[in-house]
Scaffold this motif. Structure first.
Motif, mmCIF file in Angstrom:
data_model
loop_
_atom_site.group_PDB
_atom_site.id
_atom_site.type_symbol
_atom_site.label_atom_id
_atom_site.label_comp_id
_atom_site.label_asym_id
_atom_site.label_seq_id
_atom_site.Cartn_x
_atom_site.Cartn_y
_atom_site.Cartn_z
ATOM 1 N N SER A 1 0.836 -1.193 0.000
ATOM 2 C CA SER A 1 0.000 0.000 0.000
ATOM 3 C C SER A 1 0.869 1.240 0.000
ATOM 4 C CB SER A 1 -0.893 0.026 1.250
ATOM 5 O OG SER A 1 -1.741 -1.096 1.296
ATOM 6 N N CYS A 2 0.385 2.279 -0.629
ATOM 7 C CA CYS A 2 1.076 3.565 -0.654
ATOM 8 C C CYS A 2 0.039 4.646 -0.354
ATOM 9 C CB CYS A 2 1.726 3.792 -2.008
ATOM 10 S SG CYS A 2 2.523 5.406 -2.195
ATOM 11 N N GLU A 3 0.087 5.173 0.852
ATOM 12 C CA GLU A 3 -0.848 6.211 1.249
ATOM 13 C C GLU A 3 -0.321 7.562 0.799
ATOM 14 O OE1 GLU A 3 -1.893 3.851 5.398
ATOM 15 O OE2 GLU A 3 -2.033 6.032 5.333
ATOM 16 N N VAL A 4 -1.145 8.291 0.077
ATOM 17 C CA VAL A 4 -0.737 9.562 -0.513
ATOM 18 C C VAL A 4 -1.408 10.716 0.218
ATOM 19 C CG1 VAL A 4 -0.783 10.971 -2.604
ATOM 20 C CG2 VAL A 4 -0.402 8.493 -2.772
ATOM 21 N N SER A 5 -0.638 11.731 0.525
ATOM 22 C CA SER A 5 -1.193 12.951 1.111
ATOM 23 C C SER A 5 -0.592 14.155 0.403
ATOM 24 C CB SER A 5 -0.902 13.019 2.613
ATOM 25 O OG SER A 5 0.484 12.986 2.855
ATOM 26 N N GLY A 6 -1.376 15.196 0.288
ATOM 27 C CA GLY A 6 -0.898 16.425 -0.323
ATOM 28 C C GLY A 6 -1.282 16.605 -1.782
ATOM 29 N N PHE A 7 -1.719 15.510 -2.423
ATOM 30 C CA PHE A 7 -2.218 15.616 -3.791
ATOM 31 C C PHE A 7 -3.144 14.430 -4.059
ATOM 32 C CE2 PHE A 7 0.220 12.295 -5.961
ATOM 33 C CZ PHE A 7 1.292 12.096 -5.106
ATOM 34 N N ALA A 8 -4.014 14.578 -5.019
ATOM 35 C CA ALA A 8 -4.939 13.507 -5.389
ATOM 36 C C ALA A 8 -4.244 12.579 -6.384
ATOM 37 C CB ALA A 8 -6.204 14.088 -6.015
ATOM 38 N N LEU A 9 -4.047 11.308 -5.985
ATOM 39 C CA LEU A 9 -3.252 10.416 -6.829
ATOM 40 C C LEU A 9 -3.901 10.126 -8.168
ATOM 41 C CD1 LEU A 9 -4.455 7.270 -6.858
ATOM 42 C CD2 LEU A 9 -3.584 7.269 -4.538
ATOM 43 N N ASN A 10 -5.194 10.314 -8.272
ATOM 44 C CA ASN A 10 -5.851 10.034 -9.543
ATOM 45 C C ASN A 10 -5.705 11.180 -10.549
ATOM 46 O OD1 ASN A 10 -7.545 11.777 -8.166
ATOM 47 N ND2 ASN A 10 -9.406 10.820 -8.949
ATOM 48 N N ARG A 11 -4.926 12.175 -10.186
ATOM 49 C CA ARG A 11 -4.694 13.293 -11.100
ATOM 50 C C ARG A 11 -3.256 13.324 -11.615
ATOM 51 N NH1 ARG A 11 -7.087 18.788 -8.798
ATOM 52 N NH2 ARG A 11 -6.598 19.358 -10.930
ATOM 53 N N TYR A 12 -2.470 12.290 -11.257
ATOM 54 C CA TYR A 12 -1.063 12.281 -11.647
ATOM 55 C C TYR A 12 -0.591 10.870 -11.970
ATOM 56 C CZ TYR A 12 -1.214 16.915 -9.570
ATOM 57 O OH TYR A 12 -1.533 18.217 -9.263
ATOM 58 N N CYS A 13 0.526 10.816 -12.655
ATOM 59 C CA CYS A 13 1.208 9.557 -12.914
ATOM 60 C C CYS A 13 1.830 9.061 -11.619
ATOM 61 C CB CYS A 13 2.292 9.786 -13.971
ATOM 62 S SG CYS A 13 3.543 8.498 -14.096
ATOM 63 N N ILE A 14 1.608 7.792 -11.298
ATOM 64 C CA ILE A 14 2.148 7.243 -10.062
ATOM 65 C C ILE A 14 2.482 5.777 -10.280
ATOM 66 C CG2 ILE A 14 -0.111 6.600 -9.118
ATOM 67 C CD1 ILE A 14 0.983 7.619 -6.366
ATOM 68 N N GLY A 15 3.470 5.274 -9.547
ATOM 69 C CA GLY A 15 3.854 3.895 -9.781
ATOM 70 C C GLY A 15 4.655 3.271 -8.658
ATOM 71 N N TRP A 16 4.980 2.003 -8.885
ATOM 72 C CA TRP A 16 5.795 1.221 -7.963
ATOM 73 C C TRP A 16 7.139 0.924 -8.600
ATOM 74 C CZ3 TRP A 16 4.617 0.389 -3.000
ATOM 75 C CH2 TRP A 16 3.276 0.518 -2.602
ATOM 76 N N PHE A 17 8.169 0.973 -7.782
ATOM 77 C CA PHE A 17 9.527 0.742 -8.230
ATOM 78 C C PHE A 17 10.219 -0.170 -7.220
ATOM 79 C CE2 PHE A 17 9.327 4.062 -11.429
ATOM 80 C CZ PHE A 17 8.245 4.801 -10.972
ATOM 81 N N ARG A 18 11.284 -0.828 -7.639
ATOM 82 C CA ARG A 18 11.984 -1.687 -6.705
ATOM 83 C C ARG A 18 13.476 -1.643 -6.968
ATOM 84 N NH1 ARG A 18 9.913 -7.681 -8.803
ATOM 85 N NH2 ARG A 18 11.147 -7.766 -10.741
ATOM 86 N N GLN A 19 14.217 -1.947 -5.918
ATOM 87 C CA GLN A 19 15.673 -2.011 -6.042
ATOM 88 C C GLN A 19 16.174 -3.196 -5.244
ATOM 89 O OE1 GLN A 19 17.800 1.601 -5.055
ATOM 90 N NE2 GLN A 19 19.546 0.951 -6.292
ATOM 91 N N ALA A 20 16.747 -4.141 -5.945
ATOM 92 C CA ALA A 20 17.350 -5.306 -5.318
ATOM 93 C C ALA A 20 18.795 -4.982 -4.952
ATOM 94 C CB ALA A 20 17.286 -6.494 -6.269
ATOM 95 N N PRO A 21 19.349 -5.680 -3.983
ATOM 96 C CA PRO A 21 20.738 -5.425 -3.583
ATOM 97 C C PRO A 21 21.690 -5.527 -4.768
ATOM 98 C CG PRO A 21 19.682 -6.864 -2.002
ATOM 99 C CD PRO A 21 18.720 -6.707 -3.150
#
Length: 132
Positions: free
Chosen positions: A20-40
């Motif tokens: 889950s990613c809780e967003v505050s300060g802007f409406a997430l449905n009005r912007y590009c948003i995504g998930w990213f990952r970094q392995a060791p």
């Protein structure tokens, strides 16, 4: 403006987790948003992204196994991860591009490799470990 990621943990091969990613300060449905990952030892990569119109995109490595979604009322982004493998072990982050034009967000899941774009803000990361 703040993104708070949660839901990471340890699972076995073939297991599932939901981030889950809780967003505050802007409406997430009005912007590009995504998930990213970094392995060791590896560069950060895009996993899944969602455009302003709700269109999802995925990297080839997770397509068919992961699902990105959003709850506009809760202003929360999700990543449902199924059929997980040890290769999914990484720190997972959510991030938004508040300047991306509509129709461009797929670039992040399909091409992002640690640089480029305009990702800001970032969440703090949540660790996912998949054991065999």
């Amino acid at each position: 403006v703040q993104l708070v990621a949660s839901g990471g943990g340890s699972v076995q091969l073939g297991g599932s987790l939901t981030l889950s990613c809780e967003v505050s300060g802007f409406a997430l449905n009005r912007y590009c948003i995504g998930w990213f990952r970094q392995a060791p030892g590896k560069e950060r990569e895009g996993v899944a992204s969602m455009d302003i119109n709700g269109t999802p995109s995925y990297s080839d490595s997770v397509k068919g196994r992961f699902t990105i979604s959003r709850d506009n009322a809760e202003n929360t982004l999700y990543l449902q991860m199924n059929e997980m493998t040890p290769e999914d072990t990484a720190m997972y982050y959510c991030a938004a591009d508040l300047s991306a034009p509509p129709g461009t967000c797929a670039w992040y899941s399909e091409h992002y490799r640690g640089s480029g774009g305009n990702l800001d803000p970032w969440g703090q990361g949540t660790l996912v470990v998949v054991s065999s």
